[in-house]
Design an enzyme around this catalytic site. Structure first.
Site, PDB file in Angstrom:
ATOM      1  N   HIS A   1       0.834  -1.271   0.120  1.00 63.11           N
ATOM      2  CA  HIS A   1       0.041   0.186  -0.275  1.00 63.11           C
ATOM      3  C   HIS A   1       0.703   1.024   0.120  1.00 63.11           C
ATOM      4  O   HIS A   1       0.980   2.097  -1.451  1.00 63.11           O
ATOM      5  CB  HIS A   1      -0.974  -0.389   0.881  1.00 63.11           C
ATOM      6  CG  HIS A   1      -2.132   1.140   1.140  1.00 63.11           C
ATOM      7  ND1 HIS A   1      -3.182   1.434   1.169  1.00 63.11           N
ATOM      8  CD2 HIS A   1      -1.874   2.686   1.540  1.00 63.11           C
ATOM      9  CE1 HIS A   1      -4.092   2.345   0.786  1.00 63.11           C
ATOM     10  NE2 HIS A   1      -2.696   2.958   1.915  1.00 63.11           N
ATOM     11  N   GLU A   2       1.595   1.412   0.956  1.00 58.65           N
ATOM     12  CA  GLU A   2       2.760   2.690   0.877  1.00 58.65           C
ATOM     13  C   GLU A   2       3.513   2.465  -0.043  1.00 58.65           C
ATOM     14  O   GLU A   2       3.800   3.497  -0.943  1.00 58.65           O
ATOM     15  CB  GLU A   2       3.643   2.593   2.303  1.00 58.65           C
ATOM     16  CG  GLU A   2       2.681   2.832   3.512  1.00 58.65           C
ATOM     17  CD  GLU A   2       1.686   3.499   4.012  1.00 58.65           C
ATOM     18  OE1 GLU A   2       1.737   4.958   2.978  1.00 58.65           O
ATOM     19  OE2 GLU A   2       0.387   3.107   4.597  1.00 58.65           O
TER      20      GLU A   2
ATOM     21  N   HIS B   1       2.612   4.187  -3.087  1.00 57.67           N
ATOM     22  CA  HIS B   1       2.155   6.096  -2.647  1.00 57.67           C
ATOM     23  C   HIS B   1       2.885   6.162  -3.622  1.00 57.67           C
ATOM     24  O   HIS B   1       3.389   6.986  -3.636  1.00 57.67           O
ATOM     25  CB  HIS B   1       1.743   6.447  -1.397  1.00 57.67           C
ATOM     26  CG  HIS B   1       0.091   6.134  -0.659  1.00 57.67           C
ATOM     27  ND1 HIS B   1      -0.902   7.246  -1.004  1.00 57.67           N
ATOM     28  CD2 HIS B   1      -0.079   5.247   0.527  1.00 57.67           C
ATOM     29  CE1 HIS B   1      -1.946   6.883  -0.717  1.00 57.67           C
ATOM     30  NE2 HIS B   1      -1.796   5.935   0.889  1.00 57.67           N
TER      31      HIS B   1
ATOM     32  N   GLU C   1      -4.958   7.883  -3.200  1.00 58.28           N
ATOM     33  CA  GLU C   1      -5.299   6.595  -2.774  1.00 58.28           C
ATOM     34  C   GLU C   1      -5.526   5.037  -3.745  1.00 58.28           C
ATOM     35  O   GLU C   1      -5.154   3.963  -3.780  1.00 58.28           O
ATOM     36  CB  GLU C   1      -6.670   6.682  -1.937  1.00 58.28           C
ATOM     37  CG  GLU C   1      -6.839   5.678  -0.806  1.00 58.28           C
ATOM     38  CD  GLU C   1      -5.691   6.046   0.260  1.00 58.28           C
ATOM     39  OE1 GLU C   1      -5.124   6.909   0.453  1.00 58.28           O
ATOM     40  OE2 GLU C   1      -6.017   4.432   1.266  1.00 58.28           O
TER      41      GLU C   1
END
Lengths: 512, 512
Positions: free
Chosen positions: B273-274, B277, B304
């Site tokens: 997830h990170e 980003h 997101e």
């Protein structure tokens, strides 16, 4: 503006400058310890540059000038009006000095100097790697000429030597006349002591270079740091290529070490050295000083007095290892098999003339500094040309230490200081040793030599720590080094104490 | 001032603001990852406050106003004169928005809000620990009233709902009419899908919670990150209590993970997830944008969309584990004994209504967001009083998810957002899922669904990575989210794609 208003403004501006210096230190820590990606180097440089510009704007600005004027700061009265209390006078002194220095140099000079120093450092690195003096020479010539120019701009114009203006950058109030006198006394003593030691057999050191597991080294170092009084709730330790101490906030003092698995002494003593600096920074930041530029050492040499007192006078002493050697042998049972405490203490105190300053011992170190001091003073006065520097270096090494470099890399090219334009810096290292020894004997006078020694032998470092804290560290930079040494020891800096310390120590160690 | 001069000045000021934000991020990284001593917290807060003041002075200053005026920025023309190119127009849009927002609030409002939010966050933490709604209630009432005040000050005055002005802070250009429409469609689909899944047996998940050695987890995560295209020469990974992504420079993008030895899925998917980003930040900083505020995501929801596309659509897919499960089982042979790839994929995709948003799955997550969106909109409009919030929350949970919290800690007190005054933020999480799915199908349209799937099955993530980079990431924030989604997919944001994605995935996984 009233004096009261001026004092409030001065305090506010100084706090802002201090805060910016802490932020800059955080960026430096991340750069050297935090593993910053190398692709970020350019941005990081610009970030640091931006912070320096902000600090400069306050430090050299119009409002600072007005405030300092209202408080009576002038060349004749660098600490302002006599009515100011010690703390306010110190703030005026520090800010006025910074203000004066930032106005002495033209933007054109600053630009020329930054370019020259940047190029000289790159050239120096390459020249040292390739042992190529000729490639570095033109850069050093330019650096010397820029240093002379700066010295003239900083100088008081009272006819004192140019070099004194440079010395004053690093050790405010110190003059070359004083250093000449002090170093002359130190030189004759060191040479005679070295001469006596040279006749003795060299103790073995081989066991210091084995496989010492890094995690166990770290455990031991942290124990010693804690015993010294390093406050881990107001600081931390990290790893970096070159050990250093840095202040990231009033309650955030950090040190680094570079552990090596094949060597146990160097990382340990370097941690204790940085620990001495850190104790100064931690104690110098207190109710009276924290958040201002007063929360730091009185001078570079004073700072060095603490790191060297802990590293050499305390941690290389037989008394220290009376307590710590049993701890050490428990952690390293295999590595210390058959090695007594005395063997160990002799090994960490071997005296031997060598070519490299940073690898030298307590006795020869001062001779390395005297050489550099003599040469840089002559370069600045013009008595010595850069052309003649390598041979002057080699002749000096032979005269002072009895060894002669075979090449420039191991001689005149070994230190970065001159490449960085830092003429006048070297003496502070040796002055630190002298201050440290003078404090050491004052401590013994105040507390009783036996009480101090017995404490250290029991692993109780609190007497040493508290005496240093109460007499020196807690004052931060409220007093100058000169005032402080007289306050604490009762007399000005004198090389006699360092001589006495070395004589006592090495007479016993080497059975002289 | 000419337009050309104004553009140069705008660029300079924007670069300074961006640089300060990077410096602030370095201080935050040290705070959360570098082990800053807790005694340094107060200083660190003041350092960050000082940096914010510097940025504010540029962002809200007189010169900014003049420059924006020369470039024609106004309420009717928020991107300035039409003659500006896309890049310049985007700079004007971002800076004008920031300038307007900083001038809409009085210093008195800013002070009152800072105090209220600071106290509310402390009260929230304690209230949640002690399940004490009554203790938090007055703080929330004040926060709602301050948010209404802010919404009125930010609002356009054109009669649109107060809430829209808050939504616009986090997702510029989005309105509650649009969100209502999109969420209505999403709600009916999610509820019907959840209903179908509820009749099916729950897959086993026990093997995800065993002793997974942290160092091996880290090795696997780093391999996936590298395959995703995270550039380790322009970033690094660290450890922190709460995972996050941060930008410390144009070429210094960092993410953190919090590994747990008893759990393998959560740290892995949080890293991915990170990583999503971080890929956005790395690609958004390029020749066209780097060093400016254009080098970031187009909006929170767009950001997101990337993290969730990688975490859920890619990394929770059977195709992904076709390649990675053999790697995983080699690293964890004991822990995965007797577990097939399909068992594993079902375990990481279990759908089950639960009380806590952050622990919820892809299907129920949107329902958690719809609840929060509906309630905060009603709080801001005044239709719902804070007194009635807990029962409205519990009723909503029951209606949407069929579960009812037994206490406030597991209900209305679970999220920090409202305590922080962040009303209007929640929708961006769900909008991110919708954007992500819409991009996913556009990618399949452009590249061929088979080619995309086969690449992923082979562990070749380059098709996905390059499509996202070329179509979305490299534009940074030059285009708004609204413009970008239309440019890339050919139509405005539509919930239909997310519905299609979930249907296809869960029909197969749950044999619906």
């Amino acid at each position: 503006m009233t004096r009261e208003e001026a004092l409030v403004l001065l305090e506010e501006m100084d706090r802002e400058i201090t805060r910016i210096s802490h932020i800059t230190a955080i960026l430096g820590w991340d750069l050297q310890v935090g593993g910053m990606p190398s692709a970020a180097a350019r941005d990081r440089g610009e970030q640091i540059g931006w912070l320096e510009t902000q600090a400069h704007a306050v430090s050299a600005g119009k409002q600072m000038e007005e405030v300092l004027t209202v408080l009576g700061a002038s060349p004749d009265q660098p600490s302002g009006n006599p009515f100011l209390d010690d703390r306010s006078a110190a703030l005026v002194r520090l800010r006025y000095d910074a203000w004066k220095k930032s106005h002495a140099l033209s933007p054109d000079y600053i630009r020329r100097n930054a370019v020259a120093v940047g190029m000289a450092q790159v050239a120096w690195q390459k020249a040292r790697e390739q042992d190529d003096w000729a490639a570095f020479k033109p850069h050093l010539e330019l650096n010397v000429s820029l240093a002379r120019e700066r010295a003239a701009l900083y100088g008081s114009g009272d006819g004192s030597p140019l070099y004194d203006a440079l010395l004053d950058i690093y050790e405010p109030g110190m003059t070359s006349v004083r250093v000449d006198e002090i170093f002359a006394s130190m030189e004759s003593h060191l040479r005679s002591l070295l001469n006596r030691i040279s006749g003795k057999p060299v103790p073995r050191q081989d066991f210091l270079h084995q496989n010492y597991p890094v995690d166990v080294q770290e455990r031991f170092s942290r124990k010693v740091l804690a015993d010294m009084g390093f406050d881990f709730s107001r600081g931390l330790t990290g790893l970096s290529a070159h050990p250093f101490t840095t202040t990231l906030g009033s309650h955030d003092i950090r040190i680094t070490t570079n552990y090596k698995d094949k060597s146990v002494a160097e990382p340990l003593f370097s941690t204790i050295h940085e620990g001495g600096h850190a104790l100064y920074e931690q104690a110098a930041s207190n109710d009276m000083t924290s958040g201002t530029s007063l929360a730091g050492g009185a001078s570079l040499a004073l700072h060095e007095s603490q790191s060297r007192l802990w590293e050499n006078i305390i941690a290389r002493s037989p008394a220290f290892w009376t307590h710590y050697y049993p701890v050490f042998t428990t952690l390293f049972p295999h590595e210390t098999e058959g090695i007594s405490r005395d063997d160990f203490v002799r090994a960490i105190n071997v005296v031997r003339p060598s070519l490299i300053r940073t690898a030298s011992d307590e006795v020869t170190y001062g001779l390395h500094i005297i050489l550099r001091y003599t040469l840089e003073k002559a370069l600045i006065s013009g008595e010595l040309g850069v052309d003649d520097l390598p041979s002057a270096w080699n002749d000096g090494m032979e005269r002072l230490l009895g060894v002669r470099p075979r090449n420039a890399a191991q001689g005149v090219l070994q230190d970065i200081h001159w490449a960085g334009g830092d003429f006048g810096y070297f003496p502070t290292y040796a002055l630190g040793n002298l201050y440290g020894a003078q404090f050491w004997y004052a401590m013994r006078r105040d507390m009783g030599a036996e009480a101090v020694d017995h404490g250290i032998e029991r692993g109780d470092l609190s007497l040493v720590r508290e005496w240093l804290k109460n007499n020196i560290l807690r004052h931060g930079s409220i007093y100058t080094a000169r005032t402080l040494v007289e306050k604490v020891t009762g007399s000005p800096l004198d090389a006699v104490w360092f001589a006495r310390y070395l004589d006592e120590k090495y007479t016993a160690l080497y059975d002289l």
